[in-house]
Scaffold this motif. Sequence first.
Motif, PDB file in Angstrom:
ATOM      1  N   GLU A  67      16.442 -15.783  20.984  1.00  0.00           N
ATOM      2  CA  GLU A  67      17.278 -16.652  21.806  1.00  0.00           C
ATOM      3  C   GLU A  67      17.729 -15.875  23.034  1.00  0.00           C
ATOM      4  OE1 GLU A  67      20.567 -19.867  20.519  1.00  0.00           O
ATOM      5  OE2 GLU A  67      21.019 -17.828  19.909  1.00  0.00           O
ATOM      6  N   ASN A  68      17.516 -16.438  24.194  1.00  0.00           N
ATOM      7  CA  ASN A  68      17.896 -15.788  25.450  1.00  0.00           C
ATOM      8  C   ASN A  68      17.322 -14.380  25.554  1.00  0.00           C
ATOM      9  OD1 ASN A  68      19.445 -18.057  26.254  1.00  0.00           O
ATOM     10  ND2 ASN A  68      21.129 -17.344  24.980  1.00  0.00           N
ATOM     11  N   GLY A  69      16.079 -14.215  25.112  1.00  0.00           N
ATOM     12  CA  GLY A  69      15.396 -12.937  25.231  1.00  0.00           C
ATOM     13  C   GLY A  69      15.800 -11.884  24.215  1.00  0.00           C
ATOM     14  N   ARG A  70      16.633 -12.243  23.263  1.00  0.00           N
ATOM     15  CA  ARG A  70      17.109 -11.285  22.265  1.00  0.00           C
ATOM     16  C   ARG A  70      16.746 -11.763  20.859  1.00  0.00           C
ATOM     17  NH1 ARG A  70      23.244  -9.269  21.206  1.00  0.00           N
ATOM     18  NH2 ARG A  70      22.665  -7.724  19.662  1.00  0.00           N
ATOM     19  N   ALA A  71      16.405 -10.839  19.984  1.00  0.00           N
ATOM     20  CA  ALA A  71      16.042 -11.178  18.613  1.00  0.00           C
ATOM     21  C   ALA A  71      17.216 -10.946  17.674  1.00  0.00           C
ATOM     22  CB  ALA A  71      14.848 -10.343  18.168  1.00  0.00           C
ATOM     23  N   TYR A  72      17.395 -11.885  16.760  1.00  0.00           N
ATOM     24  CA  TYR A  72      18.415 -11.797  15.714  1.00  0.00           C
ATOM     25  C   TYR A  72      17.703 -11.977  14.374  1.00  0.00           C
ATOM     26  CZ  TYR A  72      21.421 -12.799  19.697  1.00  0.00           C
ATOM     27  OH  TYR A  72      22.034 -12.765  20.924  1.00  0.00           O
ATOM     28  N   THR A  73      18.161 -11.255  13.367  1.00  0.00           N
ATOM     29  CA  THR A  73      17.537 -11.348  12.051  1.00  0.00           C
ATOM     30  C   THR A  73      18.593 -11.594  10.979  1.00  0.00           C
ATOM     31  OG1 THR A  73      17.689  -8.947  11.714  1.00  0.00           O
ATOM     32  CG2 THR A  73      15.649  -9.782  12.707  1.00  0.00           C
ATOM     33  N   ARG A  74      18.109 -11.842   9.772  1.00  0.00           N
ATOM     34  CA  ARG A  74      18.920 -12.016   8.566  1.00  0.00           C
ATOM     35  C   ARG A  74      20.070 -13.006   8.781  1.00  0.00           C
ATOM     36  NH1 ARG A  74      17.726  -6.316   8.646  1.00  0.00           N
ATOM     37  NH2 ARG A  74      19.776  -5.979   9.512  1.00  0.00           N
ATOM     38  N   SER A  75      21.249 -12.674   8.300  1.00  0.00           N
ATOM     39  CA  SER A  75      22.362 -13.620   8.334  1.00  0.00           C
ATOM     40  C   SER A  75      22.800 -13.954   9.752  1.00  0.00           C
ATOM     41  CB  SER A  75      23.551 -13.084   7.525  1.00  0.00           C
ATOM     42  OG  SER A  75      24.087 -11.914   8.112  1.00  0.00           O
ATOM     43  N   THR A  76      22.656 -13.030  10.670  1.00  0.00           N
ATOM     44  CA  THR A  76      23.037 -13.319  12.058  1.00  0.00           C
ATOM     45  C   THR A  76      22.154 -14.427  12.623  1.00  0.00           C
ATOM     46  OG1 THR A  76      23.822 -11.051  12.361  1.00  0.00           O
ATOM     47  CG2 THR A  76      23.377 -12.332  14.364  1.00  0.00           C
ATOM     48  N   ALA A  77      20.855 -14.355  12.349  1.00  0.00           N
ATOM     49  CA  ALA A  77      19.949 -15.412  12.792  1.00  0.00           C
ATOM     50  C   ALA A  77      20.338 -16.747  12.158  1.00  0.00           C
ATOM     51  CB  ALA A  77      18.505 -15.054  12.452  1.00  0.00           C
TER      52      ALA A  77
END
Length: 137
Positions: A67-77
């Motif tokens: 999202e917006n050029g940034r990757a998020y994983t696990r619970s944050t995603a």
Amino acid sequence: MTKPTDDKAVILFDGVCNLCSGAVQFILRNDPKGHFRFASLQSAAGQKLLEQQRLPTDNISTIVLIENGRAYTRSTAALRIARRLRGAYPLAYAAILIPPPLRNLGYAYIASNRYRWFGKAEHCMLPKPEFKQRFLE
């Protein structure tokens, strides 16, 4: 193949995981604005996005939100996805205040047992025709 655009977030998911495929179907039903696009982690598009984000291409134990050029994983995603859905689901985003190591304990437990509890498909899910344009492959 649909290309991601700057205003659209991309969710990378384990394409053979029944829980993950069910989550994608849930998101599709609760994202009427079409904010999210999808690709399986195993697909060429998913692998390319993982490489672009400098994430391991062999790790399929987490959902990835770009999202917006940034990757998020696990619970944050998962929480960032929930805040974009209709209904009461955005309220779950309040859990972002819990430190990630604590949030991710529950996420890791579910992720490590998802095949045993929900099963594994032989092939990646095929989207319904009305949602096909929301998948990168």
